[in-house]
Every structure is written in structure tokens, then in C-alpha cells.
Design a protein around this motif. Structure first.
Motif, mmCIF file in Angstrom:
data_model
loop_
_atom_site.group_PDB
_atom_site.id
_atom_site.type_symbol
_atom_site.label_atom_id
_atom_site.label_comp_id
_atom_site.label_asym_id
_atom_site.label_seq_id
_atom_site.Cartn_x
_atom_site.Cartn_y
_atom_site.Cartn_z
ATOM 1 N N ASP A 38 68.323 -7.575 46.126
ATOM 2 C CA ASP A 38 68.723 -6.845 47.334
ATOM 3 C C ASP A 38 69.090 -5.397 47.033
ATOM 4 O O ASP A 38 69.075 -4.545 47.914
ATOM 5 C CB ASP A 38 69.938 -7.536 47.982
ATOM 6 C CG ASP A 38 69.553 -8.837 48.651
ATOM 7 O OD1 ASP A 38 68.368 -8.996 48.998
ATOM 8 O OD2 ASP A 38 70.434 -9.709 48.807
ATOM 9 N N TRP A 39 69.420 -5.127 45.795
ATOM 10 C CA TRP A 39 69.921 -3.803 45.438
ATOM 11 C C TRP A 39 68.822 -2.854 44.979
ATOM 12 O O TRP A 39 68.803 -1.689 45.359
ATOM 13 C CB TRP A 39 70.939 -3.931 44.291
ATOM 14 C CG TRP A 39 72.062 -4.867 44.580
ATOM 15 C CD1 TRP A 39 72.107 -6.208 44.338
ATOM 16 C CD2 TRP A 39 73.293 -4.544 45.213
ATOM 17 N NE1 TRP A 39 73.291 -6.733 44.755
ATOM 18 C CE2 TRP A 39 74.057 -5.723 45.292
ATOM 19 C CE3 TRP A 39 73.837 -3.349 45.694
ATOM 20 C CZ2 TRP A 39 75.316 -5.760 45.852
ATOM 21 C CZ3 TRP A 39 75.107 -3.381 46.233
ATOM 22 C CH2 TRP A 39 75.831 -4.580 46.320
ATOM 23 N N TYR A 40 67.981 -3.380 44.114
ATOM 24 C CA TYR A 40 67.035 -2.505 43.424
ATOM 25 C C TYR A 40 65.595 -3.003 43.547
ATOM 26 O O TYR A 40 65.346 -4.215 43.644
ATOM 27 C CB TYR A 40 67.324 -2.468 41.904
ATOM 28 C CG TYR A 40 68.617 -1.828 41.473
ATOM 29 C CD1 TYR A 40 69.238 -0.850 42.232
ATOM 30 C CD2 TYR A 40 69.200 -2.207 40.264
ATOM 31 C CE1 TYR A 40 70.430 -0.276 41.800
ATOM 32 C CE2 TYR A 40 70.380 -1.634 39.828
ATOM 33 C CZ TYR A 40 70.991 -0.674 40.606
ATOM 34 O OH TYR A 40 72.160 -0.109 40.182
ATOM 35 N N ALA A 41 64.685 -2.055 43.440
ATOM 36 C CA ALA A 41 63.285 -2.366 43.135
ATOM 37 C C ALA A 41 62.980 -1.588 41.861
ATOM 38 O O ALA A 41 63.035 -0.354 41.848
ATOM 39 C CB ALA A 41 62.364 -1.934 44.264
ATOM 40 N N VAL A 42 62.720 -2.303 40.778
ATOM 41 C CA VAL A 42 62.517 -1.670 39.470
ATOM 42 C C VAL A 42 61.054 -1.830 39.083
ATOM 43 O O VAL A 42 60.543 -2.952 39.032
ATOM 44 C CB VAL A 42 63.408 -2.322 38.396
ATOM 45 C CG1 VAL A 42 63.249 -1.603 37.061
ATOM 46 C CG2 VAL A 42 64.862 -2.327 38.831
ATOM 47 N N ASP A 43 60.378 -0.707 38.847
ATOM 48 C CA ASP A 43 58.968 -0.754 38.471
ATOM 49 C C ASP A 43 58.819 -0.602 36.962
ATOM 50 O O ASP A 43 59.246 0.411 36.387
ATOM 51 C CB ASP A 43 58.190 0.377 39.156
ATOM 52 C CG ASP A 43 57.879 0.052 40.606
ATOM 53 O OD1 ASP A 43 58.308 -1.024 41.081
ATOM 54 O OD2 ASP A 43 57.198 0.864 41.257
ATOM 55 N N ILE A 44 58.199 -1.602 36.346
ATOM 56 C CA ILE A 44 57.933 -1.575 34.911
ATOM 57 C C ILE A 44 56.465 -1.253 34.719
ATOM 58 O O ILE A 44 55.601 -1.830 35.376
ATOM 59 C CB ILE A 44 58.232 -2.951 34.274
ATOM 60 C CG1 ILE A 44 59.622 -3.451 34.693
ATOM 61 C CG2 ILE A 44 58.070 -2.890 32.766
ATOM 62 C CD1 ILE A 44 60.768 -2.582 34.279
ATOM 63 N N THR A 45 56.206 -0.304 33.825
ATOM 64 C CA THR A 45 54.815 -0.005 33.506
ATOM 65 C C THR A 45 54.471 -0.677 32.187
ATOM 66 O O THR A 45 55.127 -0.442 31.173
ATOM 67 C CB THR A 45 54.559 1.514 33.446
ATOM 68 O OG1 THR A 45 53.249 1.726 32.946
ATOM 69 C CG2 THR A 45 55.555 2.238 32.566
#
Lengths: 405, 525
Positions: free
Chosen positions: B185-192
Motif C-alpha cells: 500500500d505504501w510503495y511501488a518499487v521497480d527493480i531492473t
């Protein structure tokens, strides 16, 4: 008195070589080209950090130097083009960390003791040569704050202001703005000059610098600068790096635009220029630069305005510089630039304050304008008195400065 | 961002103007000079240049560098809108083809739910466009995520529909490369995964919509150079470029307990026998990301296949490597020696504050370590704060770089001897938010987000010296209301103790004034 006998001069001109993918060619491959040029011209062409270093042998006249520059660079251009490469003469690279110079070697010097005295004399004049040669306004993704980042950043320790040396207590040094270098060719080397992009300018300022150093070699007496005069030299060095030929120097107790200082220096060494086979009026490019207060960095900055991305700038900048004479044409039609005012005490304080953030190690204040310790410390004390900076002494992190307003 | 470097084939002067029509073939992609996309092979492209001196362009055979904006139509010609959506499948997808090798628009294919639809682009100005209705692909409400795969000759694009309000990890193909997105709910973290051995390309606060690792799009740059997190390893003086360039594969994404865990693994250097794994864990109930990085050293490959060559005698030291670890986090810099971005950490009984003033300034705290196991990056002007937590038993040194566009936090650990078959690594806790506190006592960061069912939920996460969690509390103030919550203690694997508190405001608004106090650690103002 004639300290330099016979009167000779040369340059170590560090020129990058770039391929069609805009990569700088490394020393491992450049050594091959250097070897060919050494053999063909019998001059000690070498390599330095990603550059072909044109050490142009021993020259006795402007004409000889000019002819050699043309012949060697024409051949070098042809040689590298066989591998789809181009010469890229510039004081710095917009995306990489190299700083390049055209060091000027002035010979022939056999008396190191008296050479040290000339080194002391040159502390005052080296900044003027820095202004004339300023040509590194874009480096490593930085641009525009200085016309010579190379001088501002001391060329990564390869051109540093000289301290006054007493021959009786001197050791061999390396890397000062100008100093005797008798362990190699017996010369006094002027290192403060950025790499020339223009062949003609290189020939002219190499001759001018040689003549002026020769002239210094005819002067009796030992230059002894007072602390204030030494501070003025450091102010001038900083102003040359920041403003190039727009700088105004602190000169003999007053303010003098650097172009006027250079004008006087050219006049002073008229006889020595003649000894190198040239009249002041033959140095047409320098004359125009002084009239316009325009140095090579001004051309690069103009170009950089239209290419904000450093990679795009590399492409265009290198394509222009391979012609060797782009600056010569530019300065002819360039507008006259206005001189920048002499740094007053308030401006000096501001420049020192500008390098202080929070938790800044106090030694950064030394590097602001490379003032000697008592002068830099006095400035920091004034900033503290004014309430702009606080000092904190810590056990492990040393003495720290914090900007508070 | 990437840009094209081309080789000029022809230059023509455009009639009626001084501009030049420059024809070129794509030669490589900057900044790493990688090969061009296959759809550009042998294609002659055209770009106009209006220059005061034609030598700026050069001659046939010379290179030409395009801006990132100019390059986009060739590097990423096929776009779909929306590329990522949440909750419901959009009624239609808009396709746009910004460049095609022929005058006539090509056929495209859209595939989803085992069904395929084809169609033709139609010309619209310089581009080709098409609209795809999505209803026929899913006659029922599908379980999300779903992906619409669009292909057109050798070009590919995708539109991904992610579940709304559900924590999880999903593959998200984006225009500039594939990402793996972990969400709560807090974050959207994009990993490459494709470069930087699995770095963080984006960390978006969902509540405010702020990406803490924002990168400018108009400059050529290395991935994560101006914004992002990347791990580092060195065996000599310099950080490994092989780690920077290494692509990892996803080894698994799963829900475990109240967390989502994404694991990646891959080979960094085959010759050195070096492999790496990295696991990202995002906790459902907290704005807290755990990163666990490991490096595994195997036997070096034999350098020569010549069996007849005499082998030199070896000693144990011959197989040892001195290896150092570190990471680099970069944020857009607020540049001002008086009020700009800065780094904070504890140094004994002091709060150490590092704020660079001059572009190009590098700070290296080689004589002391961040012994309390935390560092904060503070950008007060835009209310963005990031808290990094390390294991206080093995704290790193602090380093910082002030670049023209970025400020970095570059902690590094001293080098250690490593033998074949050894593994080394570290764990990091990472939290980003809009408020922060820091003192010699410790540090915290707070953020808020939309509460499922309405209102706002707030959280603060931090670390404090000698903390007995039960004795301490955090107070959250929103819209004039205050909630006090006892701090709870949580042991983050490989990182150590973390304190946190949360509070819910059923009537709260995201745009209302927000303030937090956290135990004895004062807030930064």
C-alpha cells in the motif's frame, strides 16, 4: 646576463584521438602512432593519459616551431585516419576526466639554482599564461563555471602553484605551474597552459612564453613577493581559471585587466621574440584574442550552449577541433567581451563561503583559491566572525566547517 | 537515458533554409555503446540539423549523436497507452508507431488470454496509430495481473494490468526496459534486472506519487546514475564494471508471511567464478524494503587451455582476492551549500551532517564508520527523505559525491580476503518518506498513504540507540488530530533492530498538514 643559452623552446602537446564511436583511444594503441612519428620526424613523440603527446623536439625559432607543428600534426592526422580516427585537441573532455595541456619547455637551462629564482619570478606571470591558454570549460559532465577547470582543479595535481623556493634548501619538484626541470631536457617548463586546440595559437603562445621566460632569464635579482603579493598571484590564478581573458588581475597594488598585463609582457620581451625570429605583430592570433578578450574556452562555451547533453557536445566539439583552425576563424568574428571586475575582499569571502556546506572539512577552504594557510585561516575566521560559518573540532573527522547563513 | 550514435551516410542541404538533412545508419546506443535494436539494422534514418557551421555535422562516415528525445522514436518506436494500469482492464489500448521503415503502416498483433487479434496501423501525421478494444480478450473479469503483448514485425510492447491494493511482485515490461515491480500500500518499487545486477530504478510513494529515485529524461546517462540504487563490488582500486553491466534473472517471486519477496540471481564474471544473488522483501504493513545481497566466489577458470604448458607452483595467497563491498544511491540534488540536499548519520555522540557545496565534491569518511547503522538522505526543499539501515555490527564508511545532477550516498565496507567457495554480502533496510528526524540518538522517516477503505494511514520507521521500544512512542498529527502509538521493535534479518509505529486516520486527507514526533529523536525542520 643570459640564463638560457642557447635559446630554445618546445612543447609537450597532449592531443586526444577519438574514434567514430566517440571513444578516446587508449595509450596501448596510441604508442604505435607515437612510434611512427618518432621515427619519421626524429622527435620524442610520446603518450600520456589517452593522448598522443607531441614533444616537438628542440626549436630555435617561431618559424621552425610552426613548420614542425604543421608537419607533425598533418602526418599524425593522416596516420590515425587510416584507422578511422580523428585528432581531438582540447583541454578537457566533456564526459571524461582527462585534463590535457600544451606544456611549454624553455631552454636551454644549465643552472638549476638560478632556474629556481626564475621559477619564483614566474609565480606572478604564470596566471596570465593560464588566462591566455584557457581551454577546458567542459569536463566530466561539468561545464561553464570555469573557463579552465584544468587550472581550477590543478590538473589532478599536475599543475600546482609554486611555493617560493630557496636554491640553498631546495629539492627537485615536479608539477608546479612553472619550474626548472633539469632531470630531463635542461629546460624551465611552463605547465599551467591548457592544451591548445589551434595549431597557430600553440605556435604563437609557445614562442611568446619562451621569449618571456628568456627575458626573465636576463633579469638580475631575486623576486621576493610579500605575503600580500603572493595572495594577489593566487587571486589572479583563480580569476584566470574562472574568466580567462576577461579576468582583471590584482597587479602592483592596483587592478589591471589581464589583457593589459599580457600586452605589457609582450612588449617587455620584444628583444627575446626577435631572437626567436618573430615580431610581436606576427603573433596576430594572440593580438586578436587580447583585443576581443576572447580565449578558446569562449568558443567551447558558445558551442556548448547549443549542445546541452555532454555526449552530444563531444561529438560536435571533436568534429570541429580536428580542423585545427576553427578557433582562429571564430575569434576574428567574435564580439569584444567585457572585463570582469577584480575580486574584492567581499568577493573573495563569497568564493570561500561557496565551497563550504555542512560538515565540510576545513581543508576545502585551502582549495577555494589555494591561499597559503595563514591567509585561508584568516578568511575562515572572518566568516566565523560574520556568523556565516561555524567551526567544529571532532576527534575522528577533523576540523569541520558548517555554513549557517 | 539512452541515445543513438549514428554514422552519417549522406548530407543534403534543405532547400529554402540553411538546415541540413542528415542521413545516417545507427551504429550504437549511448552511453555504453551497445548494439542497436535489430529493427534499425541497415536502416537509413534521417534527421535535420540547423547549424551555423556545417563542420559541426561533419561528413559522410562521421558519427552523429542524437539527443535522448530525438532517439526515442527509433529506440522505442512502438508505444502503448496505458502501459501500466491497476484494478480494471482499460476499455481500449492506444497504439502508436513513431517510426516505420516504409510509408505503409505495418500489421500488428495483440495477444492476451490465449487470444490473438491483428490489425493495421493507420497514418496520423508523422506516426501510425491504432486502437484496440480489450473487451473481446476477456469475456469475464480476469484475475490480475494480465498482460497484453503487442508485436509488430520485430517491435514489441506490452500493457500490464496489475491488481489494485494487493501486495505482490509482478513483471512489468516498460518502454525503456523490463522492470520487476514490488508493491504494497505504501510503495511501488521497480527493480531492473537487465543491468546493475538488479538495482532499484524507482521507489514511488503511492500516497504522494513521488518517485524518490527520479532520473532526468533529457540526458544521456548510465542506468541508475542520476537516480536509483545499485550495489557495488571491487577487487582492486575500482568498482567492478562487470557488476554494473551484469543482467540477472528472476529466481522467484513469492508471498511469504506478510511480505513479498523477489529474488534475482546471475553470473557476474564467469572467468572469476563470481555469481550474485539479491533478494528484495517488501513488508505488507510497513513502508520498509529489505535488500539482501550475496556474492558467491567459485574457482577461477583456467586461463590457458595449453595442457603442455608448465604449471607454476601455487601458494594459498594465489587464490585469494581482496574484495570490497559497497552501494551507490543517487538522488536528484537540491543544490545549495546553505539549504540543499545533505546526508545525515551518527558519529559517536554527534550527528554528522554532510552537505556538499561545490559541484564535483567527493567526501570519503575513511577514518570513521557509521557505527549506529543508519544514514539519511535529506532533500528538505521537496520533503523527500530516505533512511538506509545497515548492520551496526559491521558498519560501512560514508562516502558522498555531489555531481552536476545528483547527490549520492556511497557507503563502502573495508576489503576482506576471499577464497574460492566463499560468500560475502550484506543486508540493507530502506525507507523513504516525507518527514524525517535525526540526531545522535538515531533517525526515523515517516510517510503516509491512502488507507484501504478510505482515510489515511501513517507510519514511521527508525532506529534508536539503547531503545527499549515499550518505553517509547510516536505521535502522528494529521488535520489537527493526533494519534500516539507505542513504538514496536522488529528484527530485520541481516540489518538488526528497527522501531516502527503506525496510525490510522479514517477521515484523514493526503493533502492535510502532517507532522510526526518519534521518541526522543527530534524532527528535521
Amino acid at each position: 646576463m643570459n640564463l638560457f643559452d642557447p635559446r630554445t623552446f618546445s612543447t609537450d602537446w597532449e592531443v586526444m584521438v577519438i574514434d567514430k564511436l566517440n571513444r578516446c583511444v587508449g595509450n596501448d594503441k596510441l604508442n604505435g602512432f607515437a612510434g611512427v612519428l618518432r621515427a619519421e620526424f626524429d622527435i620524442p613523440v610520446n603518450t600520456d593519459w589517452n593522448t598522443l603527446e607531441f614533444a616537438l623536439g628542440i626549436n630555435k625559432s617561431f618559424a621552425q616551431m610552426w613548420e614542425r607543428i604543421l608537419k607533425v600534426t598533418n602526418r599524425a592526422s593522416q596516420l590515425v585516419r587510416e584507422f578511422d580516427l580523428d585528432m581531438f585537441p582540447a583541454g578537457a573532455h566533456p564526459t571524461e576526466g582527462m585534463f590535457n595541456s600544451s606544456h611549454i619547455h624553455v631552454g636551454t637551462l644549465h643552472d638549476e639554482s638560478r632556474g629556481i629564482l626564475v621559477e619564483n619570478q614566474m609565480v606572478k606571470y604564470a596566471p596570465a599564461f593560464a588566462a591566455l591558454a584557457a581551454n577546458s570549460p567542459a569536463t566530466h559532465n561539468l561545464r561553464g563555471e570555469y573557463k579552465s577547470y584544468r587550472v581550477r582543479r590543478q590538473a589532478h595535481g599536475c599543475t600546482t602553484p609554486s611555493s617560493f623556493r630557496d636554491p640553498q634548501t631546495a629539492q627537485a619538484t615536479w608539477g608546479t605551474d612553472a619550474g626548472p626541470k633539469l632531470y630531463g631536457g635542461p629546460t624551465l617548463e611552463v605547465r599551467i597552459t591548457d592544451c591548445a586546440s589551434s595549431r597557430r595559437l600553440l605556435a604563437e603562445f609557445a614562442t611568446f612564453i619562451a621569449a618571456f621566460v628568456h627575458y626573465q632569464g636576463t633579469q638580475d635579482g631575486e623576486a621576493r613577493l610579500s605575503p600580500q603579493e603572493y595572495k594577489d598571484c593566487m587571486i589572479n590564478r583563480w580569476a584566470a581559471a574562472r574568466h580567462g581573458l576577461q579576468a582583471t588581475f590584482s597587479w602592483n597594488g592596483g587592478a589591471k585587466p589581464v589583457v593589459e598585463v599580457l600586452d605589457e609582457m609582450l612588449d617587455a620581451c620584444g628583444a627575446e621574440l626577435a631572437a626567436l625570429g618573430v615580431k610581436r605583430s606576427d603573433l596576430g592570433l594572440i593580438e586578436t584574442m587580447l583585443q576581443k578578450r576572447t580565449c578558446q574556452a569562449d568558443y567551447v562555451l558558445k558551442l556548448a550552449e547549443r549542445y546541452p547533453d555532454p555526449y552530444g557536445l563531444v561529438s560536435v566539439y571533436s568534429k570541429m577541433m580536428r580542423h585545427w583552425d576553427v578557433f582562429d576563424g571564430y575569434v576574428e568574428s567574435a564580439p569584444v567581451l567585457e572585463p570582469r571586475p577584480l575580486l574584492d575582499e567581499e568577493a573573495i569571502l563569497a568564493e570561500h563561503l561557496a565551497v563550504i556546506g555542512e560538515g565540510t572539512h576545513f581543508y576545502r577552504s585551502r582549495e577555494a583559491m589555494y591561499f597559503p594557510p595563514p591567509v585561508a585561516d584568516e578568511i575562515v575566521s572572518r566568516l566565523i566572525e560574520q556568523g556565516a560559518v561555524q567551526r567544529e573540532v571532532t576527534e575522528r573527522r577533523g576540523t569541520l566547517l558548517h555554513r549557517v547563513r | 537515458m539512452n541515445a543513438l550514435l549514428g554514422k552519417i551516410t549522406e548530407i543534403k542541404k534543405l532547400e529554402g533554409s540553411g538546415a541540413l538533412d542528415v542521413r545516417f545508419k545507427a551504429a550504437c546506443v549511448l552511453p555504453n555503446r551497445t548494439k542497436v535494436p535489430e529493427w534499425l539494422n541497415d536502416q537509413v534514418l534521417t534527421i535535420a540539423r540547423d547549424v551555423p557551421d556545417a563542420r559541426e555535422v561533419g561528413y559522410p562516415g562521421d558519427s552523429i549523436v542524437l539527443t535522448t528525445e530525438e532517439s526515442a522514436r527509433w529506440l522505442y518506436p512502438l508505444t502503448v497507452t496505458p502501459d501500466v494500469s491497476h484494478g480494471e482492464i482499460p476499455e481500449a489500448l492506444q497504439l502508436r508507431l513513431r517510426w516505420w521503415k516504409e510509408d505503409k503502416g505495418p500489421e500488428f498483433t495483440v495477444r492476451a488470454n490465449g487470444q490473438t487479434q491483428s490489425g493495421h496501423f493507420v497514418k496520423e501525421g508523422e506516426d501510425f496509430v491504432a486502437t484496440i478494444a480489450t473487451a473481446s480478450f476477456f469475456p469475464f473479469a480476469p484475475t490480475l495481473p494480465v498482460t497484453f503483448e503487442i508485436s509488430c514485425d520485430k517491435l514489441k510492447a506490452a500493457a500490464t494490468v496489475l491488481p489494485q491494493g494487493q501486495p505482490g511482485a509482478h513483471r512489468v515490461p516498460l518502454l525503456r526496459g523490463e522492470r520487476h515491480r514490488i508493491e504494497n500500500d505504501w510503495y511501488a518499487v521497480d527493480i531492473t534486472a537487465q543491468v546493475q545486477s538488479g538495482g532499484i530504478a524507482a521507489l514511488r510513494e503511492k500516497g504522494r506519487g513521488v518517485d524518490h529515485f527520479y532520473s532526468p529524461t533529457d540526458l544521456v546517462q548510465q542506468p541508475l546514475e542520476y537516480g536509483g540504487h545499485s550495489d557495488r563490488l571491487r577487487t582492486g582500486w575500482n568498482w567492478s564494471e562487470k557488476l554494473r553491466d551484469a543482467a540477472l534473472t528472476v529466481a522467484g517471486a513469492r508471498r511469504e508471511g506478510a511480505a513479498t519477496r523477489l529474488s534475482l540471481e546471475g553470473v557476474v564474471d564467469d572467468g572469476m567464478g563470481l555469481r550474485t544473488t539479491v533478494a528484495y522483501t517488501l513488508y505488507d504493513e510497513l513502508p520498509l524494503l529489505l535488500l539482501q545481497r550475496d556474492y558467491h566466489f567459485g574457482k577461477k577458470k583456467e586461463e590457458s587451455g595449453d595442457k603442455n604448458k608448465d604449471e607454476k607452483p601455487k601458494e594459498p595467497i594465489d587464490d585469494m582476492q581482496a574484495v570490497g563491498l559497497g552501494f551507490r544511491a543517487a538522488w536528484k540534488v537540491e543544490r545549495d551549500g546553505l539549504s540543499g540536499s545533505r546526508l545525515l548519520c551518527a558519529e559517536g555522540d554527534r550527528l554528522a551532517v554532510i552537505r556538499g557545496a561545490e559541484t564535483g565534491e567527493f567526501y570519503r569518511g575513511s577514518h570513521w564508520r557509521m557505527q549506529d547503522g543508519w544514514a539519511v538522505a535529506e532533500h528538505g526543499g521537496r520533503r523527500e527523505y530516505t533512511l538506509y539501515l545497515f548492520d551496526a555490527q559491521t558498519p560501512p564508511h560514508l562516502a558522498m559525491w555531489l555531481g552536476p545532477h545528483e547527490i549520492t550516498l556511497e557507503p563502502y565496507w573495508p576489503q576482506v580476503p576471499v577464497r574460492p567457495s566463499d560468500s560475502i554480502g550484506y543486508g540493507l533496510g530502506l525507507m523513504a518518506g516525507e518527514l524525517c528526524g535525526a540526531s545522535a540518538e538515531g533517525a526515523w522517516v515517516a510517510c503516509r498513504t491512502h488507507r484501504p477503505g478510505g482515510g489515511v494511514i501513517c507510519a514511521a520507521v527508525g532506529r534508536m540507540k539503547n531503545a527499549q521500544a515499550a518505553d517509547e512512542a510516536a505521535a502522528f498529527a494529521l488535520s489537527g488530530e493526533t494519534r500516539v502509538a507505542a513504538l514496536q521493535r522488529f528484527l530485520l534479518p541481516g540489518v538488526g533492530p528497527v522501531l516502527f509505529a503506525t496510525a490510522e486516520f479514517v477521515e484523514g486527507q493526503m493533502d492535510a498538514p502532517f507532522d510526526v514526533t518519534f521518541a526522543r529523536i527530534g524532527a528535521r525542520r
